[in-house]
Every structure is written in C-alpha cells, then in structure tokens.
Design a protein around this motif. Structure first.
Motif, PDB file in Angstrom:
ATOM      1  N   CYS A   1       0.843  -1.202   0.000  1.00  0.00           N
ATOM      2  CA  CYS A   1       0.000   0.000   0.000  1.00  0.00           C
ATOM      3  C   CYS A   1       0.876   1.250   0.000  1.00  0.00           C
ATOM      4  O   CYS A   1       0.502   2.285   0.545  1.00  0.00           O
ATOM      5  CB  CYS A   1      -0.951   0.004   1.185  1.00  0.00           C
ATOM      6  SG  CYS A   1      -0.169  -0.079   2.804  1.00  0.00           S
ATOM      7  N   GLY A   2       2.063   1.141  -0.637  1.00  0.00           N
ATOM      8  CA  GLY A   2       2.977   2.265  -0.647  1.00  0.00           C
ATOM      9  C   GLY A   2       3.585   2.468   0.730  1.00  0.00           C
ATOM     10  O   GLY A   2       3.795   1.519   1.490  1.00  0.00           O
TER      11      GLY A   2
ATOM     12  N   LEU B   1      -2.702   0.178  12.072  1.00  0.00           N
ATOM     13  CA  LEU B   1      -3.905   0.477  11.304  1.00  0.00           C
ATOM     14  C   LEU B   1      -3.950  -0.308  10.007  1.00  0.00           C
ATOM     15  O   LEU B   1      -5.012  -0.777   9.580  1.00  0.00           O
ATOM     16  CB  LEU B   1      -3.990   1.977  11.031  1.00  0.00           C
ATOM     17  CG  LEU B   1      -4.533   2.813  12.184  1.00  0.00           C
ATOM     18  CD1 LEU B   1      -4.318   4.297  11.921  1.00  0.00           C
ATOM     19  CD2 LEU B   1      -6.015   2.540  12.396  1.00  0.00           C
ATOM     20  N   VAL B   2      -2.818  -0.464   9.357  1.00  0.00           N
ATOM     21  CA  VAL B   2      -2.774  -1.268   8.141  1.00  0.00           C
ATOM     22  C   VAL B   2      -3.213  -2.695   8.443  1.00  0.00           C
ATOM     23  O   VAL B   2      -4.031  -3.282   7.726  1.00  0.00           O
ATOM     24  CB  VAL B   2      -1.368  -1.236   7.512  1.00  0.00           C
ATOM     25  CG1 VAL B   2      -1.230  -2.304   6.427  1.00  0.00           C
ATOM     26  CG2 VAL B   2      -1.087   0.140   6.924  1.00  0.00           C
TER      27      VAL B   2
ATOM     28  N   HIS C   1       4.254  -7.370   4.113  1.00  0.00           N
ATOM     29  CA  HIS C   1       4.137  -6.136   3.339  1.00  0.00           C
ATOM     30  C   HIS C   1       5.397  -5.895   2.514  1.00  0.00           C
ATOM     31  O   HIS C   1       6.503  -6.239   2.926  1.00  0.00           O
ATOM     32  CB  HIS C   1       3.923  -4.930   4.263  1.00  0.00           C
ATOM     33  CG  HIS C   1       2.699  -5.036   5.106  1.00  0.00           C
ATOM     34  ND1 HIS C   1       1.441  -4.748   4.629  1.00  0.00           N
ATOM     35  CD2 HIS C   1       2.542  -5.441   6.383  1.00  0.00           C
ATOM     36  CE1 HIS C   1       0.553  -4.957   5.596  1.00  0.00           C
ATOM     37  NE2 HIS C   1       1.200  -5.372   6.666  1.00  0.00           N
ATOM     38  N   THR C   2       5.193  -5.333   1.352  1.00  0.00           N
ATOM     39  CA  THR C   2       6.268  -4.689   0.618  1.00  0.00           C
ATOM     40  C   THR C   2       5.882  -3.221   0.478  1.00  0.00           C
ATOM     41  O   THR C   2       4.714  -2.869   0.672  1.00  0.00           O
ATOM     42  CB  THR C   2       6.486  -5.329  -0.767  1.00  0.00           C
ATOM     43  OG1 THR C   2       5.279  -5.203  -1.547  1.00  0.00           O
ATOM     44  CG2 THR C   2       6.843  -6.799  -0.638  1.00  0.00           C
ATOM     45  N   GLU C   3       6.829  -2.359   0.160  1.00  0.00           N
ATOM     46  CA  GLU C   3       6.544  -0.925   0.050  1.00  0.00           C
ATOM     47  C   GLU C   3       7.049  -0.391  -1.285  1.00  0.00           C
ATOM     48  O   GLU C   3       8.252  -0.357  -1.525  1.00  0.00           O
ATOM     49  CB  GLU C   3       7.185  -0.138   1.201  1.00  0.00           C
ATOM     50  CG  GLU C   3       6.480  -0.331   2.535  1.00  0.00           C
ATOM     51  CD  GLU C   3       6.871   0.719   3.571  1.00  0.00           C
ATOM     52  OE1 GLU C   3       7.227   1.849   3.167  1.00  0.00           O
ATOM     53  OE2 GLU C   3       6.819   0.402   4.773  1.00  0.00           O
ATOM     54  N   THR C   4       6.106  -0.006  -2.136  1.00  0.00           N
ATOM     55  CA  THR C   4       6.421   0.635  -3.407  1.00  0.00           C
ATOM     56  C   THR C   4       5.705   1.976  -3.414  1.00  0.00           C
ATOM     57  O   THR C   4       4.498   2.035  -3.666  1.00  0.00           O
ATOM     58  CB  THR C   4       5.951  -0.221  -4.597  1.00  0.00           C
ATOM     59  OG1 THR C   4       6.455  -1.555  -4.456  1.00  0.00           O
ATOM     60  CG2 THR C   4       6.428   0.365  -5.914  1.00  0.00           C
TER      61      THR C   4
ATOM     62  N   VAL D   1       1.679   7.256  -0.327  1.00  0.00           N
ATOM     63  CA  VAL D   1       0.804   6.203   0.203  1.00  0.00           C
ATOM     64  C   VAL D   1      -0.178   5.731  -0.857  1.00  0.00           C
ATOM     65  O   VAL D   1      -0.482   6.434  -1.823  1.00  0.00           O
ATOM     66  CB  VAL D   1       0.034   6.694   1.441  1.00  0.00           C
ATOM     67  CG1 VAL D   1       0.985   7.081   2.549  1.00  0.00           C
ATOM     68  CG2 VAL D   1      -0.885   7.862   1.096  1.00  0.00           C
ATOM     69  N   LYS D   2      -0.688   4.515  -0.644  1.00  0.00           N
ATOM     70  CA  LYS D   2      -1.772   3.965  -1.439  1.00  0.00           C
ATOM     71  C   LYS D   2      -2.842   3.459  -0.469  1.00  0.00           C
ATOM     72  O   LYS D   2      -2.597   3.338   0.727  1.00  0.00           O
ATOM     73  CB  LYS D   2      -1.278   2.807  -2.319  1.00  0.00           C
ATOM     74  CG  LYS D   2      -0.135   3.187  -3.265  1.00  0.00           C
ATOM     75  CD  LYS D   2       0.248   2.019  -4.166  1.00  0.00           C
ATOM     76  CE  LYS D   2       1.374   2.407  -5.113  1.00  0.00           C
ATOM     77  NZ  LYS D   2       1.679   1.341  -6.085  1.00  0.00           N
TER      78      LYS D   2
END
Length: 778
Positions: A656-657, A664-665, A716-719, A728-729
């Motif tokens: 989700c970026g 919260l995620v 999670h990954t972060e893009t 953010v996404k």
C-alpha cells in the motif's frame, strides 16, 4: 527534547479510548428537547401500482403527531444520481413513492409520533392497495424479450451498455491461442451489515432559519449540498454533523430518502425528529453490494503467456440508481488487466434494472468483481495447461521497468513491483512443503486440501477529476492554537479508518509536535472545510495530500516568524522536530510553541507583512489513482463426508505504498479479509420469485464469525506512489478484493480432481457435499 518520529511507528489509535469505553456519540445517542420519532411504512410487494394509501387509522393512533405520503410533502426534485453516465436510461428515486413501487421495502409513508413504539404501531395501521405486477429478480432474465418492464424509459430493462478495449484485436488473439479457457462466474448480492444501522436526527430552528441534521453518513458536505437542493434551502442554512459512524463500507455513501423525509418533517412540525433503521429494515432499505454475472475467457500460448482476455459482464442495478449505482459496475472494467501484461482485452458490460434493492458501493465497489473474474480465470488457465498457478502469475506479471504502465482498458498504474510480493507470500506459506502436504493429504483419508492464490491490484485514492468525471480533491486546515497545541480540520469523514491517528502522526512529524498535542476534527460542516468524504480508499491518499500542503504552509510561515524573532533571514532558518534555528548558529533557536504564542498574543511585535495567527488551509487533487497490489494465499480443508470447508490459513502480502501506521494497516487488512472470506463462504442475499427477501435477518444471512477464521499471516512490501506527497496507497479495501478469489480458488483446487472448475458463492457445505456425492457444482 526531541520528539519521537511518528510515521511508521506502531501507535495506538487515538480514537479507541472513547469507543471502547462507551463514551462515543452515535446518531441514536443524540437527545434533544421535544424529540419526535419517525418510522417509514414500506411496500410489502416488489412491483405494483399504488391504487390507494389510507392513513386515517394511523393518524388517529395514540401518540401520533403526523402521517405523510408523497402527496403531503413537497421536494424540489428526486434523490441525487451523481454520475448520469452517457447513454444511461436513468431511473428516478423519490423520498416517498408516488405512483408505483419497484421493490419490497419501497417507502410509501412516514409516521411521526411521540415515541418510536407509537410510530411503529401506527405504521402497521396504514392500509395500502396495489395493483400487483410481476417481479423481476434474475438479472439475465430481466434482459430477455418479454420480461416485465420496470422503467418505461428503459426498454428491455437495460440501463446501459458499454464496451472497453479492442474487440477485433482480442478476437485475433483468441484465434492464434494455443489454449483457451472460459468460466461463468456469479458475484452474488451481498447485504452490508455495519454494526450501526443508518440513522438521522433533524432539528429545524425557525428563529435563525437553521436546519441541523445528524446522520450516519460517509459524506457530510455532499449530503448538505444535496439536502439543501432537495429541501430548497440556502446551503448556508443547513448544517450536517456526522458523529461517530459504526461502520459504513460504502452503504452510507449515499443521500437516502429518510434524510430528506426527517428534515422536512422537522421543518413542518417545528420539533426535532429522529429515525433509526432497524436491522430487518436495513436488509431491504439500504443498498446492497455486488450482483454480477460474468462470462470470461482467457487465451494463452504454449508457454503460458496470456494473449487476450474477453468477458461479458451483466450487472444487476436493482430497482433504482442511487448515487454510485451506475458507475460501480464500470469500475470492474478498469481492473481487467489485473497484475498482468495482457496485450488484448475486450469487455462488454450490460447493466439492467430488476425489482430488487439497488446495488451501489460496497467495500471495494466494482473492483472485487473485476479482480475476481481475472484471478479465477487465471487459475483455470494455469490448471488447464498444467502450470503451477504461482509460476503462471509470475510469467505474466507487468515487469517492474514498465511502470507507469497503461493497460488495454485505458488506465495507468502509478507504480508496482509484483514479484517481491508473490515471493514473500510463497516464502511465508512455505509453498513447496505446502504443495507436498496437499499431495499427501489428498491421496486418501477423511480430508481434502486446497491452495488458492490471488495476485491482485486495485485502484484507490478516488478520484482525479480527469478520471471518468470524478471530483477527487480534498481539503485540510492545520491550525496552531496560542498554547502551541494543534487542531487539524479535515474534509474527509472517517468511520473506522483511523485518520484521527494517522493525521496526527503526519502533523507530529512534519511540525515536531507531540502526538497527544494534536486533535483531528471531522464530520461537521460548520467547522471543517468543504470536502468530498470517505470512500474508495481515499482518506489518507487524498486527504493526507491536502494535510501535507497545509502543513507545509504553516511551517513556512513559522519560519518567517522565527526569522523575525531571531533577527535572521527566513532562508537561513532550519526547521527540525519543532525547533527553528539559524543556519550555522544552533544556539539561536526558538520552538514552534514559542512561534505560535508570538503569532497570536504578541502579534503587535510582528512586522506588518506577517498577519497574526498560525494556520493554513489547502486542497489537494492527485493526478492519478493509486494502485495497491499484493498476493494472498488461502489454504482450505474440506471434509469428504460433510462437505464442510474450513479455512486453515490466509497469508496476505499487501503493498500500500508508504506505511504510516502498521497497526492500522493490519486492522484494515483483517477487516477487509473477513468480508472477502464472508462472500466466498457464507454470505449471499436470496430472493423468491416474487422478490421477497428470504435472507432477511441475521438468522438467515450468515456472517463470518471469529471462531471460523484462522490467525491471519500478514506481510508487506513498500512501493511508494508518485501521485501524492506521502507516497501512500489505499489499504481499506485490499483484503476484501483479494481474499474472495483466493478462497474460491483454494476450494476449486481441492476439488479439481473431480472436474470442478467453479462453484457459485457462497461455497456452502451443502454445495460441496453434492459435488462429493457426484452431483453438480451448483
């Protein structure tokens, strides 16, 4: 003392203390002097002409103050339809039915009494006479020649038809395919069940000519604008307050007739009026979700590369088009490329009216349906050519170096890197050992085991103005108080997403203010700047963008004030965690709290070019949607004797970026996944041939329970996204979008040796048992 960095920290939600201790205020908690209670009388039939409504007995009932039908109340127009897409045969939805009813639960009268019980009893005394007409409950039959007509201006019950992609190009891809696969998929109707049903309180004050409306809504300002128009009031005479909202999931993303009815009743009676929906009423009077039949085909070459996707989507709009009813099915078209580089796509979408409750936005809104058909057909293709479903996906992923990537449906993915998410999910699942365990278990014994994958994408951050007519800007105000505390005013209207926490984290980091010194205010049109509300996972992606802009402006003004206090140039002021110092002279420093105090209470010391106060308002509109993605793996166990399906594991890897709040995620993924699992295994609205809801209570409509769910395994990954300043996404709808096809794929995987290619959802033990007994898949 340095302030702890907040973004990315595991911070407890600021909202929770009042919520879990019962100190929050919901609509039904609003108590006003001389409060009256309203109940809506509703149609018991699905389709018919109103011949007569006799309200005499109801008016004479004890405690009744007023009874209204459509002839008694005047409104400037029907309920709003926000989109009015080109070529749509538009239905008209009024607060009370005038000449015809088109679904069970259609409102025909409003009863107002001194107590809710008196109003309920009186509503039962209303005698309505109908000329009953045939119901239309099957969306495919609604489109057949000779089907009963629901709207005269929609011949054949077709609301609209749209095409996406290049049909010729796609047909050519199928002609050169090595293998083609096809499925008919039913994305069943779902009934939203927020813990808090809808509710409205309205108070008209004749003196100041002011209408105040408390509503459990997702869009406070848009509700005010539309109510003012319907009631023919100047908008500045209408105030909407959205207090705590006990869940929305899209079903409160509307302007409902009850809001206009209760407001008009208060204006006529000059007393406050309350209406609270009961659960059974919610099942019929609030919108439903999903409701699609999809015919989908996939063409692949001998190496497993996808050549083309072709589908026909038939969408059930129900009896009326609410605010987003028409546009929701079109969102399915936007995600038809999924995570894959598909060189040819063609989709025909036909939307039809039926005599059932309207469908509209429900957690994911069109994207779960589209992703479901893609992920189900991808699994079917992998099985057909004998390729592992994980490797089939990897083979067809959009390459990392192709972003931003424009699909054949015309949308552009902002950023992505799909393989790491898949790899992490496979690692967390210990995929080779999992497949080995499956072979061992399925070789004999009492159980069957199935493994299902989903590599999803979704579009979130609704909605740039250039994208299909959306109005996607958002607003925010950041204000320092003289004491150095901070008030954030936001145009979004969160109802569980946690922006009171994430926005405080953002401001805390950007301005160097302690987390507990920040309060976030939302949902009151008299206090906060105009905003578009909460839907489509846009709260932080778009509202957070506005917040960042406002914060930047506050920080720049603070630098100018600090420069004056420190007798330096503003360009030489350094801002670090709430301390403003002179470059090269770290001992010459003031705090942001000292600057705020000066801005308000010592403003006479400021130069004329700096106005008193320390606050800023900003709006933000992204240039594109954001496109979250990830891979989910579901593991199911099936009892060979009973057909009972047990979800053993759910591995969820989301991107989700940039992550602001890990807690919260995780919470959003948990909630979304539960709703996705609910669709796959438990939930589904059922009607008889007369349009009567057979699953009209929680005794008949099954919701998932904690006892039937495993402990979710999250990764999670972060893009980061390039379309907003936070990177953010959205995450609020990801679990709902991804979990459903993962679970469905797992069940089909367990039964594939029996020739099973699909099972209509919800996948109940009875359906599975019949298959195991040698019956059909339905």
């Amino acid at each position: 003392m340095a302030v702890m960095r907040m973004m990315g920290a595991r911070v407890k939600r600021a909202e929770d203390p009042r919520l879990i201790t019962g100190q929050a205020t919901y609509v039904d908690d609003v108590r006003l002097v001389d409060l009256l209670y309203a109940v809506v009388a509703r149609s018991p039939i699905a389709h018919g002409r109103i011949k007569r409504i006799d309200t005499a007995a109801a008016r004479a009932a004890p405690g009744v103050v007023a009874v209204y039908t459509a002839q008694d109340l005047r409104f400037a127009g029907p309920l709003p339809n926000a989109w009015s897409l080109s070529g749509v045969h538009i239905s008209r939805s009024d607060p009370l039915c005038t000449d015809k009813v088109r679904m069970v639960g259609d409102p025909i009268a409003l009863v107002v009494a001194e107590s809710r019980y008196a109003a309920r009893d009186a509503a039962d005394l209303i005698d309505a006479d109908y000329e009953e007409l045939p119901a239309v409950v099957d969306v495919e039959r609604a489109l057949e020649p000779g089907a009963p007509t629901i709207w005269d201006n929609a011949p054949g019950n077709q609301a609209y038809r749209v095409e996406v992609g290049d049909k010729g190009e796609t047909d050519a891809a199928f002609r050169k395919a090595h293998t083609t696969v096809s499925l008919r998929l039913v994305n069943q109707r779902l009934i939203p069940n927020p813990m808090e049903t809808r509710g409205v309180v309205a108070q008209w004050e004749p003196g100041p000519q002011q209408l105040t409306v408390w509503s459990s809504s997702q869009l406070s300002h848009l509700l005010r604008t539309n109510l003012a128009a319907i009631l023919e009031l100047p908008e500045h005479r209408v105030r909407v307050i959205v207090p705590e909202v006990g869940g929305g999931f899209g079903c409160k993303l509307n302007v409902y007739g009850e809001e206009a009815l209760v407001a008009r009743a208060s204006m006529l009676l000059k007393r406050p009026v309350k209406w609270i929906e009961d659960r059974r009423e919610s099942f019929t009077a609030t919108i439903h979700g999903r409701g699609q039949v999809d015919y989908v085909e996939l063409a692949v070459d001998a190496a497993g590369k996808i050549l083309g996707l072709r589908c026909k989507i038939i969408a059930d709009l129900g009896a009326y088009a609410r605010i987003n009813t028409e546009v929701v099915p079109t969102l399915s078209n936007l995600v038809l490329s999924g995570s894959y580089d598909i060189p040819a796509i063609y989709s025909e979408l036909i939307a039809a009216y039926t005599t059932l409750p309207p469908t509209d936005a429900y957690r994911g809104a069109g994207r779960p349906e589209g992703v479901h058909l893609v992920e189900r057909i991808v699994d079917a293709a992998a099985r057909e050519i004998g390729m592992d479903p994980a490797e089939f996906r990897r083979t067809n992923f959009v390459a990392k170096d192709k972003f931003p990537f424009t699909t054949k449906t015309g949308v552009t993915y902002d950023s992505g890197d799909y393989e790491p998410a898949l790899d992490l999910a496979l690692e967390m699942a210990d995929y080779p050992r999992l497949r080995e365990a499956q072979r061992r278990i399925n070789a004999g014994g009492q159980k069957l085991m199935g493994i299902g994958l989903t590599s999803y994408i979704e579009l979130s951050g609704f909605s740039p103005s250039g994208a299909g007519g959306g109005i996607g800007w958002e607003s925010s105000t950041v204000r320092f108080e003289p004491s150095g505390k901070v008030t954030v005013l936001t145009g979004i209207s969160p109802h569980g997403q946690g922006q009171e926490t994430t926005f405080a984290q953002i401001v805390g980091d950007e301005l160097g203010v302690p987390f507990d010194d920040i309060v976030v205010v939302h949902g009151d049109t008299a206090r906060v700047p105009y905003g578009m509300g909460t839907y489509g996972s846009r709260g932080t992606a778009v509202g957070g963008g506005a917040l960042m802009k406002a914060t930047d402006r506050v920080r720049e003004k603070a630098k100018r004030i600090a420069a004056h206090l420190l007798e330096a140039s503003a360009e030489d002021i350094l801002f670090d965690q709430g301390r403003l110092s002179v470059k090269g002279a770290p001992d010459r420093v003031v705090t942001i709290q000292e600057v705020a105090l000066t801005a308000y209470l010592r403003a006479d010391k400021l130069p004329q070019e700096i106005e008193p106060g320390l606050e800023a308002t900003a709006t933000f509109e992204p240039t594109n949607f954001t496109w979250p993605f990830g891979t989910y793996i579901a593991v199911v166990e099936i009892d060979r004797e009973t057909g009972d399906v047990t979800l053993q594991r759910l591995i969820a890897v989301d991107d989700c970026g940039r992550i602001i709040s890990p807690l919260l995620v995780a919470g959003q993924v948990h909630g979304g996944a539960v709703q996705g699992i609910g669709q796959a295994l438990y939930e589904g609205a059922q009607f008889d041939e007369n349009g009567q809801l057979l699953t009209g209570t929680l005794m008949d409509y099954a919701l998932p329970l904690a006892a039937g769910l495993p402990r979710f395994e999250l990764g999670h990954t972060e893009t980061p996204s390039p379309v907003n300043p936070l990177g953010v996404k959205g995450i609020g709808e990801a679990g709902t979008i991804a979990a459903t096809p993962a679970v469905a794929n797992a069940v089909v995987d367990a039964l594939a040796h029996l020739g099973v290619k699909d099972i209509d959802m919800p996948i109940t033990s009875e359906k599975v048992w019949r298959i195991l007994q040698g019956g059909t898949t339905q």
